[in-house]
Scaffold this motif. Structure first.
Motif, PDB file in Angstrom:
ATOM      1  N   GLY A   1      -1.938  25.465  -9.276  1.00 15.16           N
ATOM      2  CA  GLY A   1      -2.652  25.725  -8.036  1.00 15.16           C
ATOM      3  C   GLY A   1      -3.974  24.998  -7.923  1.00 15.16           C
ATOM      4  N   ILE A   2      -4.089  23.844  -8.574  1.00 12.95           N
ATOM      5  CA  ILE A   2      -5.363  23.109  -8.510  1.00 12.95           C
ATOM      6  C   ILE A   2      -5.323  21.960  -7.512  1.00 12.95           C
ATOM      7  CG2 ILE A   2      -6.118  23.805 -10.806  1.00 12.95           C
ATOM      8  CD1 ILE A   2      -5.369  20.997 -11.802  1.00 12.95           C
TER       9      ILE A   2
ATOM     10  N   ALA B   1       3.303  17.820 -11.070  1.00 10.48           N
ATOM     11  CA  ALA B   1       4.021  19.100 -11.058  1.00 10.48           C
ATOM     12  C   ALA B   1       3.178  20.195 -11.700  1.00 10.48           C
ATOM     13  CB  ALA B   1       5.361  18.965 -11.779  1.00 10.48           C
ATOM     14  N   TRP B   2       2.493  19.867 -12.784  1.00  9.11           N
ATOM     15  CA  TRP B   2       1.623  20.859 -13.435  1.00  9.11           C
ATOM     16  C   TRP B   2       0.510  21.300 -12.504  1.00  9.11           C
ATOM     17  CZ3 TRP B   2       0.700  17.873 -18.636  1.00  9.11           C
ATOM     18  CH2 TRP B   2       1.839  17.977 -19.442  1.00  9.11           C
ATOM     19  N   SER B   3      -0.131  20.337 -11.810  1.00 13.92           N
ATOM     20  CA  SER B   3      -1.244  20.701 -10.935  1.00 13.92           C
ATOM     21  C   SER B   3      -0.770  21.597  -9.802  1.00 13.92           C
ATOM     22  CB  SER B   3      -1.965  19.467 -10.402  1.00 13.92           C
ATOM     23  OG  SER B   3      -1.129  18.691  -9.580  1.00 13.92           O
TER      24      SER B   3
ATOM     25  N   LEU C   1      -5.751  13.944 -13.756  1.00 15.49           N
ATOM     26  CA  LEU C   1      -5.784  14.139 -15.198  1.00 15.49           C
ATOM     27  C   LEU C   1      -6.647  13.034 -15.786  1.00 15.49           C
ATOM     28  CD1 LEU C   1      -4.550  15.864 -17.498  1.00 15.49           C
ATOM     29  CD2 LEU C   1      -2.727  14.160 -17.648  1.00 15.49           C
ATOM     30  N   GLU C   2      -7.715  13.409 -16.468  1.00 16.21           N
ATOM     31  CA  GLU C   2      -8.643  12.439 -17.050  1.00 16.21           C
ATOM     32  C   GLU C   2      -8.480  12.415 -18.559  1.00 16.21           C
ATOM     33  OE1 GLU C   2     -13.357  12.243 -18.004  1.00 16.21           O
ATOM     34  OE2 GLU C   2     -12.825  12.870 -15.959  1.00 16.21           O
ATOM     35  N   GLY C   3      -7.987  11.303 -19.080  1.00 17.74           N
ATOM     36  CA  GLY C   3      -7.837  11.158 -20.512  1.00 17.74           C
ATOM     37  C   GLY C   3      -9.173  11.008 -21.211  1.00 17.74           C
ATOM     38  N   VAL C   4      -9.340  11.749 -22.293  1.00 13.76           N
ATOM     39  CA  VAL C   4     -10.534  11.650 -23.129  1.00 13.76           C
ATOM     40  C   VAL C   4     -10.037  11.390 -24.549  1.00 13.76           C
ATOM     41  CG1 VAL C   4     -12.597  12.826 -23.984  1.00 13.76           C
ATOM     42  CG2 VAL C   4     -11.782  13.280 -21.646  1.00 13.76           C
TER      43      VAL C   4
ATOM     44  N   ALA D   1       2.238  12.865 -20.242  1.00 13.34           N
ATOM     45  CA  ALA D   1       1.515  13.918 -19.518  1.00 13.34           C
ATOM     46  C   ALA D   1       1.092  13.435 -18.134  1.00 13.34           C
ATOM     47  CB  ALA D   1       0.304  14.377 -20.317  1.00 13.34           C
ATOM     48  N   HIS D   2       0.786  12.161 -18.008  1.00 16.99           N
ATOM     49  CA  HIS D   2       0.364  11.616 -16.714  1.00 16.99           C
ATOM     50  C   HIS D   2       1.503  11.684 -15.698  1.00 16.99           C
ATOM     51  CE1 HIS D   2      -3.528  10.231 -18.149  1.00 16.99           C
ATOM     52  NE2 HIS D   2      -2.905   9.829 -19.238  1.00 16.99           N
TER      53      HIS D   2
END
Length: 105
Positions: free
Chosen positions: A36-37, A30-32, A43-46, A24-25
């Motif tokens: 539109g963010i 591309a996702w962001s 991306l902050e992993g929790v 995902a990282h």
């Protein structure tokens, strides 16, 4: 500034069991862009263990609701637990959605 202003760096939470090594990282830039963010968002992993207490999921729900720098979350193994514990904290959920354990695979 608004929550989804592409000029303001935003954080997308990534809720999972072990998030650090996830692909995902790699895909997040591309996702962001698609969301539109903004390119400077992160991306902050929790990491949350399976079977975590309900309070853990409620804390995540409160952060999603209350933190103006959090644009949303990618939730993997904890989707059902988060929904069951914190659905009342979200502004909206799909009105046609019901949690059917027989649909979970």
């Amino acid at each position: 500034e608004s929550r989804m202003n592409p000029r303001v760096p935003m954080t997308m939470l990534f809720i999972g069991v072990t998030t650090a090594q996830s692909a995902a990282h790699q895909f997040f830039p591309a996702w962001s862009a698609a969301l539109g963010i903004g390119a400077s968002s992160r991306l902050e992993g929790v990491d949350v263990p399976l079977g975590a207490p309900r309070a853990t999921y409620r804390a995540i729900g409160r952060r999603l609701r209350d933190d103006p720098e959090v644009a949303g979350a990618l939730i993997t193994s904890h989707k059902i637990a988060t929904y069951e514990a914190a659905a009342d904290l979200f502004d909206a959920t799909d009105p046609g959605y019901t949690l059917d354990p027989d649909e979970v695979h």
